[in-house]
Design a protein around this motif. Structure first.
Motif, short mmCIF file in Angstrom:
data_model
loop_
_atom_site.label_atom_id
_atom_site.label_comp_id
_atom_site.label_asym_id
_atom_site.label_seq_id
_atom_site.Cartn_x
_atom_site.Cartn_y
_atom_site.Cartn_z
N TRP A 76 -119.13 -31.76 -10.37
CA TRP A 76 -118.43 -30.96 -11.90
C TRP A 76 -118.56 -32.78 -12.16
O TRP A 76 -119.50 -32.45 -13.91
CB TRP A 76 -117.45 -31.66 -11.67
N SER A 131 -121.27 -32.43 -16.33
CA SER A 131 -120.43 -32.95 -16.74
C SER A 131 -120.98 -33.72 -17.81
O SER A 131 -121.71 -33.51 -18.91
CB SER A 131 -119.21 -33.03 -17.26
N GLN A 162 -106.76 -23.28 -17.49
CA GLN A 162 -108.19 -23.40 -17.19
C GLN A 162 -108.74 -22.28 -17.69
O GLN A 162 -109.95 -21.89 -18.79
CB GLN A 162 -108.79 -23.08 -16.40
N LEU A 222 -109.77 -24.12 -21.72
CA LEU A 222 -110.81 -24.57 -22.07
C LEU A 222 -111.75 -24.09 -21.58
O LEU A 222 -113.10 -24.76 -22.32
CB LEU A 222 -110.45 -25.40 -21.03
N LEU A 223 -112.02 -23.12 -20.42
CA LEU A 223 -113.55 -22.76 -20.51
C LEU A 223 -114.19 -22.46 -21.64
O LEU A 223 -115.07 -22.24 -22.06
CB LEU A 223 -112.94 -21.72 -19.35
N THR A 246 -115.11 -25.68 -23.71
CA THR A 246 -116.28 -25.86 -22.92
C THR A 246 -117.19 -24.84 -23.64
O THR A 246 -118.50 -24.96 -24.08
CB THR A 246 -116.12 -25.20 -21.63
N TRP A 247 -117.33 -23.35 -23.22
CA TRP A 247 -118.40 -22.72 -23.79
C TRP A 247 -118.92 -22.48 -25.21
O TRP A 247 -120.19 -22.13 -25.39
CB TRP A 247 -118.32 -21.23 -22.88
N ALA A 262 -120.15 -25.79 -26.60
CA ALA A 262 -121.71 -25.23 -26.16
C ALA A 262 -123.24 -24.50 -27.01
O ALA A 262 -123.80 -24.50 -27.02
CB ALA A 262 -121.97 -25.12 -24.78
N LEU A 276 -116.25 -30.57 -26.35
CA LEU A 276 -117.37 -30.55 -25.75
C LEU A 276 -116.71 -31.29 -24.47
O LEU A 276 -116.59 -30.94 -23.11
CB LEU A 276 -119.49 -30.03 -25.51
N ALA A 310 -113.07 -31.04 -23.13
CA ALA A 310 -112.89 -29.77 -22.60
C ALA A 310 -113.44 -30.26 -21.14
O ALA A 310 -112.72 -29.83 -20.31
CB ALA A 310 -113.41 -28.59 -23.30
N LEU A 311 -114.51 -30.75 -21.25
CA LEU A 311 -115.42 -30.76 -19.94
C LEU A 311 -114.34 -32.54 -19.20
O LEU A 311 -114.02 -32.48 -17.95
CB LEU A 311 -116.24 -31.84 -19.81
N LEU A 317 -110.95 -30.61 -18.16
CA LEU A 317 -111.38 -29.89 -16.80
C LEU A 317 -111.30 -30.60 -15.63
O LEU A 317 -111.23 -30.13 -14.32
CB LEU A 317 -112.52 -28.68 -17.08
#
Lengths: 184, 246
Positions: free
Chosen positions: A8, A12, B187, B190-191, B194-195, B198, B228, B231-232, B235
Motif C-alpha cells: 500500500w 500510494s 472506506q 475515502l475510496l 481517492t479515485w 485522481a 488524494l 485520502a491515501l 486509507l
C-alpha cells in the motif's frame, strides 16, 4: 478497484509521484492561457457589434473599450425584462459617472420599435436603447432566453453572463462594482 | 450545449435541472445503500435537507455580509432568487457546520455518515460536468483530435464528458449494487475521494479554463493532489490494524 493493494505505501507513493509529475507536464499543455476568439462566454472577448438607437445614432461596442459595460438583451413584452429595467436605470444613474455604460439591446425582430420606445419612455430610461432589427446580435450572442445580460470588463472580456431575470438590484451593484475595480 | 429548454412560454434552465435531478438520483442511490451502514433512511433525508437548506441560507447571508452596502441600498435583494447572490464558500461552511451539529445531536458517527452520503456525492460528480456541458462552462482546451466538439468558436476536448464518464465509472465500480460486499466504515467515502481526486488530477489537464497559480500550474490539480494524498494516508491508517492482526 481493490481498496488495498499488497504494498500500500509503495502504491500510494507511486500514485502521488506520478500525480506530481503529471501536474508539471500538463502545465506545458495548451489550455488556460491560449488566445480566445470573441464568443458570448465568460472569459472570452465580447463579440463586437454596431446598432442604431431609435433616433438613428449608431453605437459600437468596441467604441466603449475602457468602460464597464452591461449589454442587456430584452423585449417589451417580456415580464422579467420589464421588472429589472428600473433597477438597471437606478444603478446606471449611480455609476455612469465612474465609467459604467448600459447598452439595452432590444430584440426588435421579436418586438416592435414603437413598443420598445414607448416602454423606455414610460420608465424614463436614460441609457441607450439599441434596435436589433434583424436579430443579428441576438444570434451573435446565442440568445436563448429573455432577458440575458453580459457584464463586460473595461478590457472587453466578458466577466459574467446572466440568463433570465429579473436581476436583483444588489446583483447589479456588486457586478458593476467588480467591473469598475481598478479603473482610474 | 443547451443552457435553456423552451417549453411553451417557460424557459427551463437545463444546468439547474440536471443538478436537481442529481440530488434526486443521488438520494435514491444513497437510500438503497444506507441499510448497509445501518443508517436510517429518514436520518439520511433529514441530514441532507439540513445541509442543503442551511447551505443556501448561509451562502446568502455570507454574500450579504460581504457586500453589505449593495444590500443596504436594496434590502429586497435579500429575498431574490438570483443564484448569483450566493457565496459558495460561506454556503459550504454553513452547510457542513449545520450537518455537523445535526449529527452531534443525533449521535451520528463520522465515517458511517460520510459513507452514507458517498453515493449522493458520487452522483453529483457525474451531474456537475453534465450541467457544465449544458451551460458551455468548464470547457476543454483546443485540440484537433477526431472526437473534439465545437464550442466557443473552436474545436475542443469534450472535457465535461471526460469528467462525467470518469465519475460514472467510479460510481459504478464503488456502488455496483446495494448487496455488495461490506467495506469497513469510512472506506466508501475515502475510496470515492481517492479515485475522484485522481480523475480530477488527470482530466484537469484537458480543460481550457483552468485557474492557474505559481506560473502555469493548475490550481484544481494541486487541490486534487492534496485530497488524494490525504485520502491515501487515511486509507493506509485504516489498513494498518488489519495488517497488525493478521
Amino acid at each position: 478497484m481493490t481498496p488495498f493493494p499488497k504494498h500500500w505505501n509503495l502504491f500510494s507513493a507511486a500514485m502521488l509521484l506520478v500525480g506530481a509529475a503529471w501536474i508539471a507536464v500538463s502545465a506545458r499543455l495548451p489550455g488556460a492561457g491560449a488566445a480566445r476568439l470573441p464568443a458570448p462566454q465568460v472569459g472570452f472577448p465580447a463579440p463586437d457589434f454596431e446598432l442604431g438607437t431609435p433616433g438613428g445614432e449608431p453605437i459600437a461596442l468596441s467604441d466603449l473599450r475602457g468602460k464597464a459595460v452591461l449589454v442587456n438583451l430584452w423585449a417589451s413584452w417580456c415580464g422579467p425584462c420589464r421588472a429589472e429595467m428600473p433597477a438597471i436605470q437606478r444603478v446606471y444613474e449611480e455609476y455612469a459617472s465612474r465609467g459604467f455604460v448600459v447598452l439595452a439591446v432590444n430584440a426588435t425582430n421579436q418586438d416592435s420599435v414603437t413598443a420598445a420606445v414607448d416602454f423606455a419612455q414610460a420608465l424614463g430610461l436614460t441609457f441607450p436603447i439599441l434596435l436589433d432589427l434583424d436579430g443579428a446580435v441576438s444570434r451573435q450572442y446565442g440568445l436563448r432566453a429573455l432577458p440575458t445580460s453580459f457584464f463586460i470588463r473595461p478590457d472587453g472580456v466578458i466577466e459574467e453572463v446572466v440568463i433570465g431575470g429579473p436581476m436583483a438590484e444588489a446583483l447589479l451593484r456588486t457586478r458593476v462594482e467588480r467591473l469598475l475595480e481598478g479603473m482610474p | 450545449m443547451l443552457p435553456i429548454l423552451n417549453v411553451g412560454p417557460l424557459a427551463v434552465p437545463v444546468p439547474e435541472l440536471l443538478l436537481l435531478a442529481g440530488v434526486w438520483f443521488g438520494l435514491s442511490l444513497a437510500e438503497k445503500h444506507a441499510p448497509r451502514r445501518a443508517f436510517h433512511t429518514e436520518t439520511l433525508y433529514n441530514l441532507v435537507s439540513v445541509i442543503l437548506l442551511s447551505g443556501v441560507l448561509a451562502a446568502r447571508a455570507a454574500y450579504a455580509l460581504r457586500y453589505s452596502s449593495a444590500f443596504a441600498a436594496s434590502p429586497a435583494s435579500l429575498l431574490s432568487l438570483n443564484p448569483g447572490l450566493l457565496d459558495s464558500g460561506g454556503g459550504l461552511v454553513g452547510g457542513l457546520l449545520a450537518g455537523w451539529i445535526y449529527g452531534q445531536r443525533k449521535g451520528l458517527a463520522l465515517w458511517p455518515t460520510l459513507d452514507a452520503l458517498a453515493p449522493l456525492l458520487g452522483v453529483m460528480l457525474v451531474m456537475i460536468p453534465l450541467a457544465n456541458l449544458a451551460s458551455g462552462g468548464a470547457y476543454g482546451a483546443e485540440t484537433d483530435l477526431p472526437w473534439a466538439i465545437t464550442l466557443w468558436g473552436a474545436a475542443r476536448h469534450p472535457a465535461q464528458l471526460y469528467e462525467a464518464s470518469a465519475a460514472g465509472l467510479i460510481l459504478a465500480r464503488l456502488f455496483p449494487a446495494p448487496g455488495m460486499a461490506n467495506r469497513p466504515a469510512g472506506q466508501d467515502f475515502l475510496l470515492l475521494a481517492t479515485w475522484s481526486a485522481a480523475a480530477r488530477l488527470l482530466l484537469e489537464a484537458f480543460r481550457g479554463d483552468s485557474l492557474t497559480i505559481f506560473g502555469e500550474l493548475r490550481a484544481a490539480q494541486l487541490a486534487a493532489w492534496l485530497v488524494l494524498a490525504a485520502a491515501l494516508v487515511l486509507l493506509g491508517k485504516m489498513r494498518a490494524p488489519r495488517e497488525q492482526s493478521a
